[in-house]
Enzyme design. Sequence first.
Site, PDB file in Angstrom:
ATOM      1  N   CYS A 107       0.836  -1.197   0.000  1.00  0.00           N
ATOM      2  CA  CYS A 107       0.000   0.000   0.000  1.00  0.00           C
ATOM      3  C   CYS A 107       0.877   1.255   0.000  1.00  0.00           C
ATOM      4  O   CYS A 107       0.620   2.192  -0.750  1.00  0.00           O
ATOM      5  CB  CYS A 107      -0.912  -0.023   1.222  1.00  0.00           C
ATOM      6  N   GLY A 108       1.909   1.251   0.823  1.00  0.00           N
ATOM      7  CA  GLY A 108       2.821   2.394   0.855  1.00  0.00           C
ATOM      8  C   GLY A 108       3.480   2.595  -0.489  1.00  0.00           C
ATOM      9  O   GLY A 108       3.521   3.704  -1.021  1.00  0.00           O
ATOM     10  N   TRP A 143       2.437   1.673  -3.353  1.00  0.00           N
ATOM     11  CA  TRP A 143       1.471   2.090  -4.369  1.00  0.00           C
ATOM     12  C   TRP A 143       1.312   3.601  -4.393  1.00  0.00           C
ATOM     13  O   TRP A 143       1.101   4.203  -5.432  1.00  0.00           O
ATOM     14  CB  TRP A 143       0.118   1.415  -4.086  1.00  0.00           C
ATOM     15  N   HIS A 144       1.436   4.217  -3.218  1.00  0.00           N
ATOM     16  CA  HIS A 144       1.252   5.673  -3.146  1.00  0.00           C
ATOM     17  C   HIS A 144       2.376   6.443  -3.805  1.00  0.00           C
ATOM     18  O   HIS A 144       2.187   7.571  -4.228  1.00  0.00           O
ATOM     19  CB  HIS A 144       1.108   6.118  -1.690  1.00  0.00           C
ATOM     20  N   GLY A 145       3.564   5.853  -3.868  1.00  0.00           N
ATOM     21  CA  GLY A 145       4.669   6.577  -4.499  1.00  0.00           C
ATOM     22  C   GLY A 145       5.933   5.752  -4.519  1.00  0.00           C
ATOM     23  O   GLY A 145       6.139   4.889  -3.669  1.00  0.00           O
TER      24      GLY A 145
END
Lengths: 496, 392
Positions: free
Chosen positions: A324-325, A327-329
């Site tokens: 998830c982390g 995916w954000h950047g």
Amino acid sequence: MLFTEPLFLFLFLPVLLALYTLPLGGSPGDRYRNWLLLAASVVFYATGAGSFTSLIVASIIVNYVAALAVNRYRDQPAGRWILRATVAANLVVLGIFKYANFFAANLNALLHATGIAAIAMPNVVLPIGISFFTFHAISYVVDVHRRNASAQKRPVEAALYLLLFPQLIAGPIIRYREIAGQLASRVITTGDFAAGVRRFITGFAKKMLIANPLAVPADHIFSMPPAELTAAHAWIGIVCYTFQIYFDFCGYSDMAIGLGRMFGFRFPENFRYPYSAMSMQDFWRRWHMSLSAWFRDYVYVPLGGSRVSDRRLYVNLVTVFFLCGLWHGASWTFVVWGLFHGAFLVAERVASTDRRDAETQSEGFLGDSASLRFVAQHAYVLLVVMVAWVFFRADTLTGAFGFLRAMAGLGLASPTPYTAAWYLTPQVAITLVAAAIGSVPSVHAVERWRERVVVMRPRTAWVWDWGMTATLAVLLLGAVMQTAAGTYNPFIYFRF
Amino acid sequence: MREIISPRSVRPSRRRIDIAVIALFLALITLPGLGMIAGVDSAPVSAVEMRTLASWPRWSWTREAIAAWPRQFEHYFEDHFGFRNLLIQWQTAFVWRVLETSPSNTVIGGRQDWLFYADDGGLQDYVQDTPFTADDLVRWRRTLERTRDWLAARGTRFVFVLAPDKQMIYPEFMPASLQRMRGASREDQLLTYMQQHSTVDVVDLRPGILSAKRSELLYHRYDTHWNDRGALIGYQEIAGRLGRWFPRIHPLQRSDFVTSTGVLSGDGNTLLGLTDEGKRALPGLVPRRGRQAVTIEPTHPNAYGEDGTVITEIPNSDLPRAVMFRDSFSSRLIPYLSEHFSRIVYQWQNDFDDELVARERPDVVIQEMVGRHLYIFMPSPELVPLVSRTAQ
């Protein structure tokens, strides 16, 4: 194009609405409306993404064909292989465009440490919306395979699912099965359209009147050298950013949901007052709900979900939040942000198992005071969330740690001309108050109060209704004024 | 137990509200487009923003033109959608008057409603957290000395003038939340260094203006530049220095002027487009005996007072000739200085131009620069020719 740009608000949207609401009935009308939306979505995307439009079109074709194939060979091994290949292809495209530079930078750092020459890597440009698009495509093909939906035979509707402009750039992430029926045909009542308008105005106001003004001090403070930050600077900066990111994202989601409603679509909710959460688990049931649902259904559950041993469950949680982390950047700061959240979720699970044992033995250590526990839990969540946002926002890990040190009062606080008060303008202060009020379900509280008053005095109902309408009018005008001000570009000497 | 009276079921009043909301929304999003078609805000130039606005993108069938057209159209639309100026005015007025915050990051909101310009080196000139390095000072000295020497070989005098920015003269109106870092500004650094290491004539206009500020207002609340009175003080300092070389130059005194309500004293455009009521109380200065100097160039002055080259002459005069390299602060000096020269060329640039000087053959070259430009401009000694051995 963005929803808050003049070109969208004053040209694209009115023209599209005019064309969309032409009174064409029956299935020709439905098809016309879908074609129109698809064409509009292509224009919407192309004005922002330019030549990447061909990439997204190619991806739509591949996923459309793959879903039909998976549908056909669902019960055979071929179906599984097609599914895997499609998911892999989608991830590879995302990987190349989003993570190639990150991967190369880290690889080169490693090579440099071992004395090997670095690899030259051309700078890859990130196509806008690719993260959301990829997750939409994967959810579509996987759901077809899992029999949660049947593949869309009509290419226009398949393309429309992936390209629908309200959710294209920034979500919410919509499951195909939630929207399949609506793609075929939609009915829009006055009430629906008005609800969409109200939602859009709310989101627009959140973005322009709260998020954008708070971005100014947040950006400045986060670009200051950490050595110059006092505790006041750091706290003002992180509080502003905490509200900025929520109102920006939530505002944009509101606009997307509102726009969808105007065109007859019901999108899922994305935010549910996350800053009023009582635990980190609760937070993730309120923040970016469409993303956490996606990770739950397509990563967490395939890994075993909650039906595994405790230790395995913790590993799964950490894995999900690592991804998830990321995916954000494409940066280690985002990874740390994700892992930080994952760690607290694991800790809460551990604590809750322990507490179940402990409660049979003694009282909770904070005693029986419900309000004290309310405040303490609330403060705990906000503190964890804010510390995590420092990593999310900072450009580098060292910067993040420097910022956190300043927050703890351990910063160097070397002299700077820009005092903390310089950033806390009256506008920022008022906006922070509005943001605090807007972060809790205050509108619902007002509505409940309205119900009670209307029971006693039914004739005052119109006061409330028209009062709310007047408020919306003021918010819309204010947001439009801010949009206009965004185009203001003055010079002191004349520029030819 | 909470009772919910069904508020959402179809009620005629509900439908009326819904229609009102829809109508309101549609009105606000269609008005700008319709306004644009009707020609509202179609002016090609913005007086408030001081720039030419984007023009309609031309269509041509080349690939580059087609690829560029959407972005150009977007710029055009953002500059010209209907009621844009009105909306911006409202926003500026609301943020400044109601929220008491500067609506633009190029403008600093100070105490008692004073505004200061932050761009163009303005902010750095106040906070002073980027002093000159030793190399910078050497570079300045070399450039100024080279200029003085090259001019001296041609029999021309040279003087360098530092004009003060508003925040230098009225720092008490700057906001308390912004702090000055060091005692010395780049102006102080340069002046001290030149005094100690060089003999080039450098005129600091600050002391004269600082002592005159006690008697009257020399910069307006919403302006960036000095008004007629502030410029007069500055001019008197310059003319005083020139008078040492050219005895015929006697600085004009305040008594040589009358105030004229027909002329505003201050910038044409104020910061943020706000009207400065204070300007009405201090009308412009007009010479009693009228002006002798005649503007030769430009024949049609620029509406914003920003002509790259201005030339004035006093016909049939044997007064000295001059060339002045300048910036916007000289605009108010021109009417005063022109009275002392038979011909003076004002060139809007900070850099030296030897060809212009060679053509004009002036008796004196003045280089004027506002203090904040010391933070964004670096002189180039190589632009000044070295003195050659052969006489010109």
